[in-house]
Design a protein around this motif. Sequence first.
Motif, PDB file in Angstrom:
ATOM      1  N   ASP A 174      22.340  34.634  15.586  1.00 48.81           N
ATOM      2  CA  ASP A 174      22.402  35.196  16.932  1.00 48.81           C
ATOM      3  C   ASP A 174      22.609  36.707  16.934  1.00 48.81           C
ATOM      4  OD1 ASP A 174      22.106  32.625  17.760  1.00 48.81           O
ATOM      5  OD2 ASP A 174      24.134  32.380  18.559  1.00 48.81           O
ATOM      6  N   ASN A 175      23.367  37.238  15.966  1.00 43.81           N
ATOM      7  CA  ASN A 175      23.685  38.670  15.975  1.00 43.81           C
ATOM      8  C   ASN A 175      22.732  39.512  15.142  1.00 43.81           C
ATOM      9  OD1 ASN A 175      26.414  39.039  17.469  1.00 43.81           O
ATOM     10  ND2 ASN A 175      26.736  37.259  16.181  1.00 43.81           N
ATOM     11  N   LEU A 176      22.176  38.914  14.086  1.00 40.84           N
ATOM     12  CA  LEU A 176      21.338  39.696  13.177  1.00 40.84           C
ATOM     13  C   LEU A 176      19.916  39.165  13.061  1.00 40.84           C
ATOM     14  CD1 LEU A 176      23.971  40.225  10.315  1.00 40.84           C
ATOM     15  CD2 LEU A 176      23.413  41.782  12.199  1.00 40.84           C
ATOM     16  N   GLY A 177      19.639  38.031  13.722  1.00 41.50           N
ATOM     17  CA  GLY A 177      18.293  37.483  13.682  1.00 41.50           C
ATOM     18  C   GLY A 177      17.909  36.873  12.352  1.00 41.50           C
ATOM     19  N   ILE A 178      18.891  36.436  11.572  1.00 42.01           N
ATOM     20  CA  ILE A 178      18.625  35.859  10.256  1.00 42.01           C
ATOM     21  C   ILE A 178      18.088  34.441  10.395  1.00 42.01           C
ATOM     22  CG2 ILE A 178      19.692  35.144   8.076  1.00 42.01           C
ATOM     23  CD1 ILE A 178      19.434  38.174   8.432  1.00 42.01           C
ATOM     24  N   ASP A 179      17.080  34.118   9.608  1.00 40.89           N
ATOM     25  CA  ASP A 179      16.510  32.772   9.577  1.00 40.89           C
ATOM     26  C   ASP A 179      17.487  31.842   8.856  1.00 40.89           C
ATOM     27  OD1 ASP A 179      15.006  30.476   9.391  1.00 40.89           O
ATOM     28  OD2 ASP A 179      13.470  31.323   8.069  1.00 40.89           O
ATOM     29  N   VAL A 180      17.972  30.802   9.544  1.00 35.37           N
ATOM     30  CA  VAL A 180      18.937  29.867   8.955  1.00 35.37           C
ATOM     31  C   VAL A 180      18.341  28.465   8.857  1.00 35.37           C
ATOM     32  CG1 VAL A 180      20.942  31.192   9.727  1.00 35.37           C
ATOM     33  CG2 VAL A 180      20.011  29.415  11.208  1.00 35.37           C
ATOM     34  N   SER A 181      17.021  28.392   8.805  1.00 32.00           N
ATOM     35  CA  SER A 181      16.343  27.102   8.698  1.00 32.00           C
ATOM     36  C   SER A 181      16.601  26.469   7.327  1.00 32.00           C
ATOM     37  CB  SER A 181      14.838  27.286   8.893  1.00 32.00           C
ATOM     38  OG  SER A 181      14.296  28.080   7.846  1.00 32.00           O
ATOM     39  N   ASP A 182      16.269  25.186   7.194  1.00 30.06           N
ATOM     40  CA  ASP A 182      16.423  24.504   5.916  1.00 30.06           C
ATOM     41  C   ASP A 182      15.611  25.197   4.824  1.00 30.06           C
ATOM     42  OD1 ASP A 182      18.114  22.691   7.022  1.00 30.06           O
ATOM     43  OD2 ASP A 182      16.671  21.037   7.121  1.00 30.06           O
ATOM     44  N   PHE A 194      29.149  50.398   5.973  1.00 29.00           N
ATOM     45  CA  PHE A 194      27.842  49.809   5.667  1.00 29.00           C
ATOM     46  C   PHE A 194      27.768  48.337   6.051  1.00 29.00           C
ATOM     47  CE2 PHE A 194      30.388  48.827   1.980  1.00 29.00           C
ATOM     48  CZ  PHE A 194      29.953  47.568   1.606  1.00 29.00           C
ATOM     49  N   LEU A 195      28.913  47.707   6.310  1.00 27.59           N
ATOM     50  CA  LEU A 195      28.929  46.276   6.619  1.00 27.59           C
ATOM     51  C   LEU A 195      28.340  46.015   8.008  1.00 27.59           C
ATOM     52  CD1 LEU A 195      32.463  45.124   5.384  1.00 27.59           C
ATOM     53  CD2 LEU A 195      30.254  44.721   4.279  1.00 27.59           C
ATOM     54  N   ASP A 196      27.549  44.956   8.094  1.00 24.40           N
ATOM     55  CA  ASP A 196      27.008  44.525   9.381  1.00 24.40           C
ATOM     56  C   ASP A 196      27.776  43.324   9.931  1.00 24.40           C
ATOM     57  OD1 ASP A 196      24.553  46.285   9.626  1.00 24.40           O
ATOM     58  OD2 ASP A 196      24.222  45.403   7.655  1.00 24.40           O
ATOM     59  N   ALA A 197      28.536  42.664   9.079  1.00 25.61           N
ATOM     60  CA  ALA A 197      29.387  41.540   9.505  1.00 25.61           C
ATOM     61  C   ALA A 197      30.415  41.288   8.415  1.00 25.61           C
ATOM     62  CB  ALA A 197      28.555  40.279   9.748  1.00 25.61           C
ATOM     63  N   GLN A 198      31.530  40.707   8.818  1.00 26.72           N
ATOM     64  CA  GLN A 198      32.553  40.275   7.867  1.00 26.72           C
ATOM     65  C   GLN A 198      32.812  38.809   8.128  1.00 26.72           C
ATOM     66  OE1 GLN A 198      33.980  41.559   5.312  1.00 26.72           O
ATOM     67  NE2 GLN A 198      35.638  40.131   4.933  1.00 26.72           N
ATOM     68  N   MET A 199      32.588  37.973   7.120  1.00 23.50           N
ATOM     69  CA  MET A 199      32.806  36.538   7.250  1.00 23.50           C
ATOM     70  C   MET A 199      34.186  36.190   6.700  1.00 23.50           C
ATOM     71  SD  MET A 199      30.354  35.438   8.893  1.00 23.50           S
ATOM     72  CE  MET A 199      28.709  35.893   9.396  1.00 23.50           C
ATOM     73  N   ALA A 200      35.119  36.042   7.607  1.00 24.07           N
ATOM     74  CA  ALA A 200      36.506  35.810   7.243  1.00 24.07           C
ATOM     75  C   ALA A 200      36.798  34.317   7.124  1.00 24.07           C
ATOM     76  CB  ALA A 200      37.430  36.437   8.287  1.00 24.07           C
ATOM     77  N   PRO A 202      38.371  47.664  17.464  1.00 24.05           N
ATOM     78  CA  PRO A 202      36.982  48.145  17.501  1.00 24.05           C
ATOM     79  C   PRO A 202      36.900  49.595  17.037  1.00 24.05           C
ATOM     80  CG  PRO A 202      37.580  47.028  19.547  1.00 24.05           C
ATOM     81  CD  PRO A 202      38.852  47.207  18.772  1.00 24.05           C
ATOM     82  N   GLY A 203      35.923  49.869  16.229  1.00 19.17           N
ATOM     83  CA  GLY A 203      35.737  51.237  15.768  1.00 19.17           C
ATOM     84  C   GLY A 203      36.212  51.490  14.360  1.00 19.17           C
ATOM     85  N   VAL A 204      37.029  50.559  13.795  1.00 18.11           N
ATOM     86  CA  VAL A 204      37.427  50.733  12.394  1.00 18.11           C
ATOM     87  C   VAL A 204      36.179  50.724  11.515  1.00 18.11           C
ATOM     88  CG1 VAL A 204      38.645  49.692  10.441  1.00 18.11           C
ATOM     89  CG2 VAL A 204      39.739  49.790  12.679  1.00 18.11           C
ATOM     90  N   ILE A 205      35.283  49.776  11.778  1.00 12.10           N
ATOM     91  CA  ILE A 205      33.981  49.762  11.120  1.00 12.10           C
ATOM     92  C   ILE A 205      32.991  50.447  12.055  1.00 12.10           C
ATOM     93  CG2 ILE A 205      32.164  48.346  10.103  1.00 12.10           C
ATOM     94  CD1 ILE A 205      34.819  48.182   8.619  1.00 12.10           C
ATOM     95  N   ASN A 206      32.507  51.599  11.640  1.00 12.27           N
ATOM     96  CA  ASN A 206      31.626  52.405  12.486  1.00 12.27           C
ATOM     97  C   ASN A 206      30.190  51.904  12.359  1.00 12.27           C
ATOM     98  OD1 ASN A 206      30.624  54.373  14.169  1.00 12.27           O
ATOM     99  ND2 ASN A 206      30.647  55.975  12.608  1.00 12.27           N
ATOM    100  N   ASN A 207      29.965  50.733  12.952  1.00 15.58           N
ATOM    101  CA  ASN A 207      28.643  50.115  12.946  1.00 15.58           C
ATOM    102  C   ASN A 207      28.544  49.294  14.230  1.00 15.58           C
ATOM    103  OD1 ASN A 207      26.343  48.515  12.585  1.00 15.58           O
ATOM    104  ND2 ASN A 207      26.692  48.219  10.396  1.00 15.58           N
ATOM    105  N   PRO A 208      27.682  49.662  15.160  1.00  5.70           N
ATOM    106  CA  PRO A 208      27.652  48.996  16.473  1.00  5.70           C
ATOM    107  C   PRO A 208      27.352  47.507  16.413  1.00  5.70           C
ATOM    108  CG  PRO A 208      25.734  50.430  16.184  1.00  5.70           C
ATOM    109  CD  PRO A 208      26.670  50.738  15.063  1.00  5.70           C
ATOM    110  N   ARG A 209      26.690  47.037  15.359  1.00  2.00           N
ATOM    111  CA  ARG A 209      26.367  45.618  15.289  1.00  2.00           C
ATOM    112  C   ARG A 209      27.443  44.820  14.551  1.00  2.00           C
ATOM    113  NH1 ARG A 209      22.539  47.668  11.621  1.00  2.00           N
ATOM    114  NH2 ARG A 209      20.930  47.535  13.205  1.00  2.00           N
TER     115      ARG A 209
END
Length: 210
Positions: A139-147, A74-80, A98-105
Amino acid sequence: NELVQKAKANGEYAIGYTCYFMPEVLLDLPGCFSVRLRAPRCSSPDIATYYMSARVCHYGRSLFERALEGGFNFLDAQMATETCTVTCRFQEHLQRMPGVINNPRFKCEFTDVPFKNTENDYEYFRDQLRAHVLTTLHDNLGIDVSDKALKEAIKQHNEVCKLINEIGDYRKLDNPTITGYEFHVIQLVSQVCPHKLILPYLKETLEELK
């Protein structure tokens, strides 16, 4: 869990992390939510031990076992974070296999963490978070990171913290209206469920305790 599934169904992105050195609030920007990774009921990380040394503590191997089982798809990113060696090894496997997390993004991104408290270290950490967290989310998920988005996330985070602190105060009564176990569950929920979805429950719980 149920609330993570609900948020995912609403089109929000799940961002995993393992360490408190990763500022949780940055992963709760509008459109995404943070999940502190854990592996409940993992009793034997046998498969993970083929990839990781048996000397690596059970937390890291249990997390990787859960990943191999498909439990983190279910994870879309992992912030390590470059902190605990155990979690670094686990997250390096996510990044290099690649492929351990079955999510293309899915993307695993490492942030270097300074361990001193000087102005240079603050500046370095700010640059790291901007480059490896905010830029990755944008860049990867299109999240708004504005102030404006950051301030909204901070406001929500502060509200959650305020409610949990107020709930915790009821443990201090001569006749407490909440047990230590119950408070621990609430604290755990705040780390593994979308904050936006738990806020109504926290408010309801506080009123019941009053």
